[in-house]
Design a protein around this motif. Structure first.
Motif, PDB file in Angstrom:
ATOM      1  N   ILE A  48       0.842  -1.204   0.000  1.00  0.00           N
ATOM      2  CA  ILE A  48       0.000   0.000   0.000  1.00  0.00           C
ATOM      3  C   ILE A  48       0.877   1.255   0.000  1.00  0.00           C
ATOM      4  O   ILE A  48       0.641   2.199  -0.743  1.00  0.00           O
ATOM      5  N   PHE A  49       1.919   1.227   0.819  1.00  0.00           N
ATOM      6  CA  PHE A  49       2.823   2.362   0.902  1.00  0.00           C
ATOM      7  C   PHE A  49       3.487   2.601  -0.455  1.00  0.00           C
ATOM      8  O   PHE A  49       3.558   3.730  -0.947  1.00  0.00           O
ATOM      9  N   ASP A  50       3.948   1.520  -1.067  1.00  0.00           N
ATOM     10  CA  ASP A  50       4.630   1.603  -2.360  1.00  0.00           C
ATOM     11  C   ASP A  50       3.710   2.178  -3.436  1.00  0.00           C
ATOM     12  O   ASP A  50       4.066   3.106  -4.151  1.00  0.00           O
ATOM     13  N   HIS A  51       2.495   1.627  -3.537  1.00  0.00           N
ATOM     14  CA  HIS A  51       1.551   2.105  -4.557  1.00  0.00           C
ATOM     15  C   HIS A  51       1.046   3.517  -4.237  1.00  0.00           C
ATOM     16  O   HIS A  51       0.728   4.284  -5.134  1.00  0.00           O
ATOM     17  N   GLY A  52       0.979   3.845  -2.946  1.00  0.00           N
ATOM     18  CA  GLY A  52       0.544   5.182  -2.549  1.00  0.00           C
ATOM     19  C   GLY A  52       1.588   6.233  -2.894  1.00  0.00           C
ATOM     20  O   GLY A  52       1.262   7.357  -3.273  1.00  0.00           O
ATOM     21  N   LYS A  53       2.859   5.851  -2.760  1.00  0.00           N
ATOM     22  CA  LYS A  53       3.961   6.784  -3.048  1.00  0.00           C
ATOM     23  C   LYS A  53       4.275   6.875  -4.533  1.00  0.00           C
ATOM     24  O   LYS A  53       4.607   7.928  -5.047  1.00  0.00           O
ATOM     25  N   ARG A  54       4.229   5.698  -5.190  1.00  0.00           N
ATOM     26  CA  ARG A  54       4.598   5.652  -6.605  1.00  0.00           C
ATOM     27  C   ARG A  54       3.483   4.967  -7.383  1.00  0.00           C
ATOM     28  O   ARG A  54       3.606   3.811  -7.785  1.00  0.00           O
ATOM     29  N   PRO A  55       2.350   5.667  -7.540  1.00  0.00           N
ATOM     30  CA  PRO A  55       1.213   5.022  -8.204  1.00  0.00           C
ATOM     31  C   PRO A  55       1.523   4.612  -9.638  1.00  0.00           C
ATOM     32  O   PRO A  55       2.215   5.326 -10.356  1.00  0.00           O
ATOM     33  N   ARG A  56       1.038   3.436 -10.015  1.00  0.00           N
ATOM     34  CA  ARG A  56       1.196   2.947 -11.377  1.00  0.00           C
ATOM     35  C   ARG A  56       0.072   3.533 -12.240  1.00  0.00           C
ATOM     36  O   ARG A  56      -1.007   3.815 -11.747  1.00  0.00           O
ATOM     37  N   ASN A  57       0.342   3.641 -13.520  1.00  0.00           N
ATOM     38  CA  ASN A  57      -0.676   4.108 -14.471  1.00  0.00           C
ATOM     39  C   ASN A  57      -1.245   5.468 -14.085  1.00  0.00           C
ATOM     40  O   ASN A  57      -2.437   5.705 -14.164  1.00  0.00           O
ATOM     41  N   PHE A  58      -0.371   6.347 -13.623  1.00  0.00           N
ATOM     42  CA  PHE A  58      -0.804   7.675 -13.202  1.00  0.00           C
ATOM     43  C   PHE A  58      -0.637   8.644 -14.359  1.00  0.00           C
ATOM     44  O   PHE A  58       0.414   8.718 -14.975  1.00  0.00           O
ATOM     45  N   GLY A  59      -1.710   9.387 -14.646  1.00  0.00           N
ATOM     46  CA  GLY A  59      -1.675  10.377 -15.719  1.00  0.00           C
ATOM     47  C   GLY A  59      -2.892  10.229 -16.595  1.00  0.00           C
ATOM     48  O   GLY A  59      -3.713   9.330 -16.404  1.00  0.00           O
ATOM     49  N   LYS A  60      -3.011  11.133 -17.548  1.00  0.00           N
ATOM     50  CA  LYS A  60      -4.163  11.091 -18.433  1.00  0.00           C
ATOM     51  C   LYS A  60      -3.930  10.057 -19.532  1.00  0.00           C
ATOM     52  O   LYS A  60      -2.828   9.945 -20.052  1.00  0.00           O
ATOM     53  N   LEU A  61      -4.987   9.315 -19.839  1.00  0.00           N
ATOM     54  CA  LEU A  61      -4.894   8.303 -20.893  1.00  0.00           C
ATOM     55  C   LEU A  61      -5.314   8.932 -22.214  1.00  0.00           C
ATOM     56  O   LEU A  61      -6.443   9.431 -22.335  1.00  0.00           O
ATOM     57  N   GLU A  62      -4.426   8.925 -23.170  1.00  0.00           N
ATOM     58  CA  GLU A  62      -4.769   9.474 -24.492  1.00  0.00           C
ATOM     59  C   GLU A  62      -5.742   8.526 -25.189  1.00  0.00           C
ATOM     60  O   GLU A  62      -5.583   7.318 -25.119  1.00  0.00           O
TER      61      GLU A  62
END
Ligand code: ZN
Length: 147
Positions: free
Chosen positions: A12-26
């Motif tokens: 949880i800490f890892d995904h909270g700090k460095r979320p995957r798939n973060f950003g707008k999807l074109e």
């Protein structure tokens, strides 16, 4: 059990700090916004559906570690799932975090969020991304709120 709990907290800490798939999807086909006023979590979820299958998923937003980790894990597990699979996962995940089905069997890494059931106020942080997913699949344009 305490080792397992530590592992869960690490994920949880890892995904909270460095979320995957973060950003707008074109080129997304579905999108929705979700808000959890209780905690201040806000997310926008983007999906690209191809023939009823979720080909890609990304999210943007700001929130607590639980909401961010939940959205990050959600976007990871969604890829390659059909709409029906996604709805089923939502049901199973909801049961997991509310304690209706605490085993979390079949949920894979989503199981790490099962611990929030001990903190009722955080359940909405964990489910925000999922309510937003349901709204996106329904093509609901108004922002959803957990309250
Ligand atoms: Zn939160």
């Amino acid at each position: 059990m305490s080792d397992l709990r530590e592992l869960y907290q690490e994920v949880i800490f890892d995904h909270g700090k460095r979320p995957r798939n973060f950003g707008k999807l074109e080129g997304y086909s579905h999108s929705a916004q979700g808000f959890n006023p209780l905690c201040g979590d806000k997310i926008t979820l983007y999906l690209k559906l191809d023939d009823g299958v979720i080909a890609d998923a990304k999210f943007e937003g700001a929130g607590c570690a639980i909401s961010t980790a939940s959205a990050s894990l959600l976007t990871e597990v969604l890829k390659g799932k059909s709409e029906a699979d996604a709805q089923r996962l939502f049901g199973a995940f909801h049961d997991l975090v509310t304690g209706d089905r605490p085993s979390g069997e079949g949920l894979g890494k989503l199981e790490v969020l099962g611990g929030v059931r001990e903190f009722p106020a955080r359940v909405k942080c964990a489910t925000l991304a999922w309510h937003t997913l349901a709204a996106a699949l329904k093509k609901q344009t108004d922002a959803i709120s957990t309250e």
